[in-house]
Structure formats: structure tokens, C-alpha cells
Design a protein around this motif. Structure first.
Motif, mmCIF file in Angstrom:
data_model
loop_
_atom_site.group_PDB
_atom_site.id
_atom_site.type_symbol
_atom_site.label_atom_id
_atom_site.label_comp_id
_atom_site.label_asym_id
_atom_site.label_seq_id
_atom_site.Cartn_x
_atom_site.Cartn_y
_atom_site.Cartn_z
ATOM 1 N N LEU A 109 -8.283 4.103 4.521
ATOM 2 C CA LEU A 109 -8.236 3.116 5.603
ATOM 3 C C LEU A 109 -6.906 3.188 6.352
ATOM 4 O O LEU A 109 -6.864 3.061 7.584
ATOM 5 C CB LEU A 109 -8.437 1.708 5.030
ATOM 6 C CG LEU A 109 -9.840 1.368 4.536
ATOM 7 C CD1 LEU A 109 -9.834 0.045 3.774
ATOM 8 C CD2 LEU A 109 -10.818 1.295 5.700
ATOM 9 N N HIS A 113 -6.240 4.018 10.211
ATOM 10 C CA HIS A 113 -5.439 3.132 11.064
ATOM 11 C C HIS A 113 -4.434 3.932 11.890
ATOM 12 O O HIS A 113 -4.302 3.722 13.101
ATOM 13 C CB HIS A 113 -4.703 2.106 10.202
ATOM 14 C CG HIS A 113 -3.599 1.403 10.927
ATOM 15 N ND1 HIS A 113 -3.822 0.361 11.796
ATOM 16 C CD2 HIS A 113 -2.253 1.630 10.947
ATOM 17 C CE1 HIS A 113 -2.679 -0.038 12.315
ATOM 18 N NE2 HIS A 113 -1.707 0.708 11.811
ATOM 19 N N ASN A 231 -10.407 -1.979 12.408
ATOM 20 C CA ASN A 231 -9.984 -1.209 11.237
ATOM 21 C C ASN A 231 -8.811 -1.884 10.526
ATOM 22 O O ASN A 231 -8.769 -1.939 9.288
ATOM 23 C CB ASN A 231 -9.585 0.209 11.648
ATOM 24 C CG ASN A 231 -9.249 1.081 10.457
ATOM 25 O OD1 ASN A 231 -10.114 1.553 9.737
ATOM 26 N ND2 ASN A 231 -7.954 1.288 10.222
#
Length: 329
Positions: A109, A113, A231
């Protein structure tokens, strides 16, 4: 060589060594006791009258059955200790596996990002420059905001002096840059309304101005940034909702996220989450308020944002007020 040194200096290695040493000591104690009592019986029983025949010796030996029970108890205790140690090892292994599972998803993640922040584009600007452009667009969507940015460099008495004199010079206020003087002069050409609004401490008025200005910007540019904001939100939500790590570790991982954010990103995230904003024809679309705002507050994501980067100091109070209202629901 380095691997060997790391192995020898590892706390886990020394713990295992200590447990092994304890086992050896217990084993030697049992063997020593067995040898000692065997020799003692052999040396002391042979000379005792009445213990010459085998049957009598057998009856005498049965009196020492308690020793067998003692050793059996020691063996059972050792078994219990072994089971407890195995349980502890399994728990540690499970905890390590949980952390690995969490970190695998978390860093994916985080990588997404960073990729999203580099790909964001607005009016031929990409990456950090795109966020800076978005923040500048917000300032231009309210007639007072450019003046506010300049006025916040001054004290309230200084602003009142400018209001009375209806003029400002860089010589009188060296803390102002030439662009700040130009922005205040432009505001003064319209009167003293901008200065009055800046000095007004009423949060409702300032919140409405922010809401109206950001709505204009969002209707035009939010699609350029929505993937980025989503996100980031889900990264923080993943940390917050995870059952694989404790609260202290959650704060640590949130710091990882915070360290990735530039000043321009922090300002954009802040205004995206400051208050409830509804876009025309997109009622189902939620910007940063209230869910993102709650996570920003919980993990103190905006900790490193400079107060001078926002348009008006009271905007921080608006954010805090709205977050407190979320917490009370």
C-alpha cells in the motif's frame, strides 16, 4: 562471519542456550542422585543384621519407592516445562508470521501511495508540483484567501494598524515579502473587508468560506486526486483495523506513512478533510470528512504541517472542532 556473529549475539540464541544448560543440569542432578543412593544402599545395607537374604532386602528396598515417585514427578515436570516452552515458541512463531503478513500488505500500500503521488497531474504539473498547484487553486477560489496568507505573518495589532492606515509597505513590515505586500494592497483596493474577515474569530464564517472555496476546486480537479486520497485513506484504515499488530505498533507504522508526505501533500490532505463538502450531482462521493479526518487525527498525520502553510490559523480550529464532533457520535 557476520551471520555467525549475529547468531551468537542474538537474544534468542542465548535463551535457547540457557534452556539447554538448565536441562543438562537437571539431567546430571538426577543421575547423580541415582548413583549416590545406589551406592549408599549398597554400602549401608550389607552390614545390617537381618538384611542378608534377598526377600528381606526386597522389603527394605520397597521403602525407598518414594524416590521413584520423586523421579517420576521430576520427569513429569520436565515434560510440562517442555510443553510450555513449545507453546511459547509457537506463539512467537505465530506473532512473527502475523507481522510478516501485515508488513507485506502495508508496504505494498505504501508503494502504491508513492506511485500515486508521483503520477498525480494537474495543469501540466505532476507529483509534488501538482499538490502545490492544487493548494494555489484553493487560494484563488475565495477573494480573501490570498490576503489571508499574507496577513497571517503579522500580529493582530499590526493588521489593525494597516486597517487604520489603509496602506502597507515592506519597510514598515519587514516580515512581509513583496508578493505579500502586493496581495494586501490588492485587498485594500476593495476596502478593509478582507482584514475584517481575517480578524473575525467566528468559526462558522471561516468554515463556510473554506467549504465554498474547496467545493469549487473539487468540482474541477478532485478526479485528478481521488485515487491518491482513497489509497492513503485505505492505508491508514488498514493500520487502524488490523488485528495482527498492537496499538503501539500501529502508531509506529502510521509514522512510516507520515514520513512519506510532503508539506504540499499535507496541506492538500488537510483541506480535503477539514469539513463536510458535497459536490453537485455526486452526493454519494465522500471526500476526506469524516472518515479520513478521524484517522488523520488519531495517528497525528498532520503533525509536521507548518501552520503558515494553511490559509488562516483558525482553519486548524475548524478541523479540531469537526474531529471532536466525530468522536462524540
Amino acid at each position: 562471519m557476520k551471520c555467525i556473529v549475529n547468531f551468537l549475539t542474538s537474544p534468542k540464541t542465548w535463551r535457547i542456550f540457557g534452556e539447554f544448560l538448565l536441562f543438562i543440569m537437571l539431567f546430571m542432578l538426577v543421575i547423580g542422585a541415582w548413583v549416590y543412593f545406589g551406592n549408599w544402599i549398597q554400602l549401608n545395607v550389607d552390614g545390617v543384621e537381618g538384611l542378608k537374604d534377598a526377600e528381606t532386602r526386597g522389603l527394605f528396598g520397597d521403602q525407598f519407592g518414594a524416590i521413584n515417585a520423586l523421579f517420576s514427578g521430576m520427569a513429569f515436570s520436565a515434560l510440562i516445562c517442555t510443553l510450555l516452552l513449545q507453546r511459547k515458541e509457537l506463539s512467537e512463531a505465530r506473532s512473527t508470521a502475523d507481522h510478516q503478513r501485515f508488513e507485506s500488505t502495508f508496504f505494498q500500500l505504501l508503494r502504491l501511495h508513492n506511485e500515486n503521488s508521483e503520477k498525480v497531474k494537474i495543469i501540466q504539473k505532476t507529483g509534488i508540483e501538482a499538490f502545490e498547484a492544487l493548494n494555489e487553486k484553493l487560494k484563488s477560489r475565495d477573494i480573501d484567501f490570498t490576503g489571508f496568507c499574507a496577513l497571517q505573518k503579522l500580529s493582530r495589532p499590526q493588521i489593525r494598524q494597516i486597517k487604520d492606515d489603509k496602506k502597507v509597505t515592506q519597510n514598515d513590515f519587514p516580515e512581509l515579502e513583496a508578493s505579500d505586500v502586493a496581495n494586501i494592497d490588492e485587498a485594500l483596493e476593495r476596502g478593509v473587508g478582507t482584514l475584517d474577515n481575517f480578524l473575525d474569530e467566528g468559526l462558522p464564517m471561516h468554515e463556510e468560506k473554506v467549504r465554498a472555496a474547496y467545493k469549487k476546486v473539487a468540482e474541477e480537479y478532485i478526479d485528478n486526486f481521488s485515487h491518491y486520497f482513497r489509497n492513503l485513506y485505505h492505508t491508514l484504515k488498514y493500520i487502524n483495523d488490523s488485528k495482527l499488530i498492537d496499538s503501539k505498533e500501529k502508531a509506529g507504522y502510521a509514522k512510516f506513512v507520515r514520513s512519506q508526505l510532503s508539506e504540499a501533500e499535507l496541506v492538500a490532505i488537510f483541506y480535503n478533510s477539514i469539513t463536510k463538502i458535497e459536490l453537485s450531482g455526486r452526493n454519494d462521493m465522500e471526500l476526506g470528512y469524516p472518515k479520513m479526518a478521524a484517522l488523520l487525527h488519531k495517528f497525528d498525520i498532520l503533525q509536521n504541517m507548518s501552520p503558515r502553510s494553511i490559509i488562516h490559523p483558525l482553519h486548524l480550529n475548524i478541523f479540531k472542532k469537526n474531529v471532536e464532533e466525530i468522536s462524540c457520535k
